[in-house]
Design a protein around this motif. Structure first.
Motif, PDB file in Angstrom:
ATOM      1  N   ALA A 125     -14.430   9.115 -35.856  1.00  0.00           N
ATOM      2  CA  ALA A 125     -13.463  10.130 -35.426  1.00  0.00           C
ATOM      3  C   ALA A 125     -14.084  11.525 -35.534  1.00  0.00           C
ATOM      4  O   ALA A 125     -13.965  12.346 -34.617  1.00  0.00           O
ATOM      5  N   ARG A 126     -14.758  11.773 -36.638  1.00  0.00           N
ATOM      6  CA  ARG A 126     -15.369  13.089 -36.848  1.00  0.00           C
ATOM      7  C   ARG A 126     -16.435  13.376 -35.789  1.00  0.00           C
ATOM      8  O   ARG A 126     -16.549  14.507 -35.295  1.00  0.00           O
ATOM      9  N   ASP A 158     -10.749   1.525 -34.853  1.00  0.00           N
ATOM     10  CA  ASP A 158     -12.196   1.431 -35.021  1.00  0.00           C
ATOM     11  C   ASP A 158     -12.930   2.313 -34.016  1.00  0.00           C
ATOM     12  O   ASP A 158     -12.320   3.003 -33.184  1.00  0.00           O
ATOM     13  N   ALA A 159     -14.261   2.271 -34.084  1.00  0.00           N
ATOM     14  CA  ALA A 159     -15.087   3.127 -33.227  1.00  0.00           C
ATOM     15  C   ALA A 159     -14.888   2.824 -31.751  1.00  0.00           C
ATOM     16  O   ALA A 159     -14.843   3.745 -30.916  1.00  0.00           O
ATOM     17  N   PRO A 166       4.153  -3.317 -35.501  1.00  0.00           N
ATOM     18  CA  PRO A 166       2.871  -2.648 -35.253  1.00  0.00           C
ATOM     19  C   PRO A 166       2.543  -2.628 -33.766  1.00  0.00           C
ATOM     20  O   PRO A 166       2.885  -3.550 -33.026  1.00  0.00           O
ATOM     21  N   MET A 167       1.874  -1.565 -33.337  1.00  0.00           N
ATOM     22  CA  MET A 167       1.377  -1.516 -31.967  1.00  0.00           C
ATOM     23  C   MET A 167       0.209  -2.486 -31.805  1.00  0.00           C
ATOM     24  O   MET A 167      -0.547  -2.727 -32.750  1.00  0.00           O
ATOM     25  N   SER A 168       0.075  -3.019 -30.604  1.00  0.00           N
ATOM     26  CA  SER A 168      -1.107  -3.815 -30.289  1.00  0.00           C
ATOM     27  C   SER A 168      -2.305  -2.875 -30.145  1.00  0.00           C
ATOM     28  O   SER A 168      -2.149  -1.652 -30.055  1.00  0.00           O
ATOM     29  N   LYS A 169      -3.497  -3.449 -30.085  1.00  0.00           N
ATOM     30  CA  LYS A 169      -4.692  -2.627 -29.892  1.00  0.00           C
ATOM     31  C   LYS A 169      -4.606  -1.844 -28.584  1.00  0.00           C
ATOM     32  O   LYS A 169      -4.950  -0.659 -28.528  1.00  0.00           O
ATOM     33  N   ALA A 170      -4.113  -2.506 -27.532  1.00  0.00           N
ATOM     34  CA  ALA A 170      -3.986  -1.840 -26.236  1.00  0.00           C
ATOM     35  C   ALA A 170      -2.984  -0.688 -26.314  1.00  0.00           C
ATOM     36  O   ALA A 170      -3.192   0.377 -25.716  1.00  0.00           O
ATOM     37  N   GLU A 171      -1.895  -0.889 -27.033  1.00  0.00           N
ATOM     38  CA  GLU A 171      -0.894   0.174 -27.179  1.00  0.00           C
ATOM     39  C   GLU A 171      -1.456   1.352 -27.967  1.00  0.00           C
ATOM     40  O   GLU A 171      -1.171   2.518 -27.657  1.00  0.00           O
ATOM     41  N   ASP A 187      -8.783   3.471 -45.067  1.00  0.00           N
ATOM     42  CA  ASP A 187      -9.779   2.440 -44.751  1.00  0.00           C
ATOM     43  C   ASP A 187      -9.476   1.743 -43.429  1.00  0.00           C
ATOM     44  O   ASP A 187     -10.315   0.993 -42.925  1.00  0.00           O
ATOM     45  N   HIS A 188      -8.299   1.986 -42.849  1.00  0.00           N
ATOM     46  CA  HIS A 188      -7.962   1.401 -41.548  1.00  0.00           C
ATOM     47  C   HIS A 188      -8.451   2.256 -40.379  1.00  0.00           C
ATOM     48  O   HIS A 188      -8.279   1.879 -39.219  1.00  0.00           O
TER      49      HIS A 188
END
Length: 328
Positions: A90-91, A61-62, A36-41, A83-84
């Motif tokens: 996004a919308r 997330d937002a 998995p990518m990190s949040k930063a990636e 749900d992830h």
């Protein structure tokens, strides 16, 4: 059609045929490592891509969406669940979200039945005995399980997968009961021989096996909580191929330890890959590594849906599997 008109970033390794199709159609950046990518990636990918192709392991997330580049226009998720992803955020930013519904229905239903049989017939115990070389021959009282024919199956969530489970269970001679947010069509009930329960409490009191097949939403979080689990028969079995957070895992462990439930078959967990260690210690539990959808055919079909969603967007149309908040 202009050559490779859309910049696509893929967050995980996908089946080779899918990656080859993506390379042939788009300006695509593939993931070399199957991690998995990190949040930063992920944020960096959203700052580069016009289309992001994440999987269920990518939490978006937002706050992350707020850092996305202006060019991000589509999150074409590889998987049915969304749900992830914060779809509403996004919308609001003008980013469409699509998924791949319906592809893994039959595969997941197959695995639900496999888990039912594995728990009730004690298949993992027999396999372990053979692998250890401890089997000395047939015995009248060895590894006695229970037959599933004639048992009452309660299906929690009667969507595509729930109905596919019901069709299989009917062939095994099981009685079908279900609870769903909305009652299914009378014709479907007749075809499946299914009994609808508006009150989930009343259903779980009466069934022998519960199959969890509902999506993860705020309303389904810990839907099977300690109070509701205690309504089940001590001889009952619970199977989950949907989302781990639908079941209060700590309460489930306590009941399995105390003999207040006969067994469980789990392919998903409340905290993802961080599986409760106590579950591994219980002999009446069958654990699988989130593999219900893991067929070559299913994963390639998922990729084809992703490609169709991207191509339709690139052609200026609404992706056929666009997810709309409030309709999920």
């Amino acid at each position: 059609m202009p050559a490779k008109p859309v910049r696509v970033v893929v967050t995980r390794r996908l089946p080779e045929p899918v990656e080859n199709r993506l390379k042939g159609l788009f300006d695509v950046q593939l993931r070399d490592d199957d991690t998995p990518m990190s949040k930063a990636e992920l944020v960096a990918a959203m700052q580069e891509a016009e289309v992001l192709v994440p999987t269920v392991t990518d939490q978006i997330d937002a706050a992350m969406l707020a850092q996305a580049g202006e060019q991000l226009r589509l999150i074409a998720s590889y998987g049915a669940g969304v749900d992830h992803i914060d779809v509403a955020s996004a919308r609001q930013r003008g980013v469409l979200v699509s998924n791949t519904p319906g592809v893994v229905t039959e595969d997941t239903a197959d695995m639900a039945m496999a888990l039912m049989l594995s728990v009730t017939r004690r298949i993992p115990e027999g396999l372990a005995m053979m692998q250890r070389g401890q089997w000395s021959g047939w015995a009248p009282t060895a590894l006695l399980g229970g037959r599933i024919s004639g048992r009452r199956l309660g299906i929690l969530g009667m969507g595509r997968i729930g109905q596919a489970v019901a069709r299989r269970a009917t062939a095994f001679g099981m009685q079908i009961h279900y609870h769903n947010r909305r009652r299914v069509a009378a014709e479907t009930e007749t075809q499946l021989g299914a009994t609808y329960w508006e009150d989930l409490d009343e259903m779980v009191k009466r069934i022998d096996i519960l199959s969890v097949n509902c999506p993860s939403t705020p309303d389904t979080f810990h839907l099977m909580n300690a109070r509701r689990l205690k309504l089940m028969k001590p001889t009952a079995v619970i199977v989950n191929t949907a989302r781990g957070e639908v079941i209060d895992e700590n309460a489930l462990v306590r009941m399995l330890r105390a003999g207040e439930l006969a067994g469980a078959g789990l392919d998903v967990y409340e905290h993802g890959a961080d599986v409760n260690p106590a579950l591994r210690e219980l002999g009446n539990v069958v654990l699988l590594p989130h593999m219900s959808s893991a067929t070559e055919e299913g994963r390639i079909e998922m990729g084809e849906k992703v490609i169709i969603n991207i191509k339709t967007y690139a052609d200026g149309h609404r992706p056929p599997d666009q997810v709309v908040p409030g309709v999920m």
